[in-house]
Scaffold this motif. Structure first.
Motif: not given
Ligand SMILES: Nc1ncnc2c1ncn2[C@@H]1O[C@H](COP(=O)(O)OP(=O)(O)O)[C@@H](O)[C@H]1O
Ligand SMILES: [Mg+2]
Length: 415
Positions: A339-340, A376-378, A380-385, A408-411
């Protein structure tokens, strides 16, 4: 202390020591070490009765491309000229480099290696170079987030340096090694050949360099070439890239060497580097780039040319998306490590191009929640919205995979 037959020898106070036809290599990390090894080997071979060199590596030292690619080149050259080279190695890290018998980048070798970094590759033709560099860049794109232009600049430099061996060195093979320094975010590679060297390459041309250093300085200038079919941009372009990127480069050939470090502003010349064979002194070039500093190639090349990123172009579909077929690109969809790799790959794609990226899940029946989180979770967190909506799309998600990914994204977003 090292046992040889019934005797013990102690050479630990010297980086490289000679006892008869035996060489004890206690450290091999600098250009001086390469020169010392060449000098001591020549000493052994001066004796007409000796055609035999034994190399001992009894203790740990750090393994870098700029010394290990030349070591592989030297050992192979000695063997090709009829010298018997025996290696006793106790350094596991050195063993992993395969310097004693470097593999060719055949499709089998490239796919069997766990990773292409930290290994010396021997290459003998242009299609091997293409396959090797493709694997190297695909690997790096999964392992390190590089600022805009860095991967393409690195690929460009590697291609020029590897190809120079065929164009100018008058030998059948080159030796290549690259390494990734994760913490320092640096990429380094080295190309070594045992060919005629830069000074000899000018013989018969309109240039008349007076020394090895003079020849290297000349070769670094824009438009200077000894081959009518070439343009003289390779070494010049690499030095411009290094200047912009604050990287470093060393060129050692025919007894002279130039060391250029943009970060510290140092340029050093050496003109007494010992070479193994005066007729074929060879060339060693090593380059270090900084992944955290963007490189605009058009600026590096003074606005005159802008290399096309063929790797990115080949991913483009008719709607202008860069398509990533996950089934093919990801090594399974179950582990955090996989995933990474995919997250870094996407981040690098977004750095490299303005086009939107389409992650195609066709054929992916299941993903683990740790894979989904790491990828995907990370992401979404790392990219600018604003980048997420505009630059990233998903296709062909099965209902189950979609659910896992949404979770995963919601968490990660803390919902
Ligand atoms: N591996 C090498 N062995 C011998 N000479 C070299 C090597 N690499 C470069 N050179 C010399 O340096 C010159 C400049 O190289 P480069 O900048 O790549 O331009 P080009 O390859 O277009 O000639 C070459 O023309 C050649 O004379
Ligand atoms: Mg060239």
């Amino acid at each position: 202390m090292y046992q040889v037959g019934k005797n013990f020898v102690n050479t630990a106070d010297q980086r490289i020591a000679r006892k008869g036809k035996r060489l004890f290599v206690n450290a091999f990390e600098t250009h001086e070490d390469i020169g010392t090894l060449a000098k001591l080997t020549s000493w052994i071979l001066h004796n007409p009765q000796t055609n035999n060199v034994v190399l001992y590596f009894p203790q740990h030292f750090r393994v870098f491309p700029n010394t290990i690619a030349p070591l592989a080149c030297m050992v192979d050259h000695l063997r090709n000229t009829g010298v018997k080279v025996t290696v006793h190695n106790e350094v596991p890290e050195l063993n992993e480099t395969c310097f004693d018998s470097p593999p060719l980048p055949s499709p089998e070798n490239l796919s069997e290696m766990v990773r292409p970094s930290g290994i010396v590759w021997k290459y003998t033709n242009s299609s091997e170079v293409a396959a090797l560099l493709d694997t190297v860049v695909e690997y790096l794109a999964r392992k390190l987030v590089c600022e805009q232009g860095v991967l393409l600049a690195l690929e460009w430099c590697m291609n020029e340096m590897l190809d120079n061996v065929f164009q100018h060195a008058n030998v059948k093979a080159g030796y290549f090694m690259f390494q990734l320094q994760q913490e320092r975010r640096r990429l380094s590679f080295c190309v070594a050949d045992q060919g005629i060297g830069v000074l000899h390459s000018f013989a018969g041309s309109r240039y008349k360099p007076s020394s090895a250093v003079d020849a290297i300085t000349l070769a670094l200038q824009r438009g200077v070439t000894t081959n009518d079919e070439c343009q003289g941009n390779g070494l010049w372009g690499a030095s411009e890239i290094i200047t912009l990127n604050h990287g470093q480069m060393t060129i050692s050939s025919g007894g002279g060497a130039i060391f250029y470090n943009r970060q510290t502003g140092q340029i050093k010349n050496f003109d007494t580097v010992y070479v193994l064979d005066r007729d074929t002194p060879g060339t060693i070039i090593d380059v270090q780039l900084v992944a955290s500093r963007p490189i605009d190639l058009l600026t590096a090349f003074h606005g005159d040319f802008d290399p096309v990123n063929l790797r990115i172009e080949s991913m483009e579909d008719t709607q202008g998306f860069l398509v990533l077929p996950l089934k093919k690109a990801s090594v399974g969809t179950g582990t955090r490590a996989a995933g990474r790799d995919m997250r870094l790959y996407i981040q690098n794609l977004i750095q490299s191009s303005e086009q939107p990226v389409l992650i195609d899940f066709a054929g992916v029946g299941m993903v683990s929640s740790s894979y989904a989180d790491e990828f995907v979770g990370k992401l979404y967190k790392e990219l600018a919205p604003e980048l997420i909506g505009e630059r990233l799309r998903f296709a062909n998600l099965s209902p189950t995979v979609k659910l896992i990914i949404t979770n995963a994204v919601a968490m990660r977003r803390g919902h």
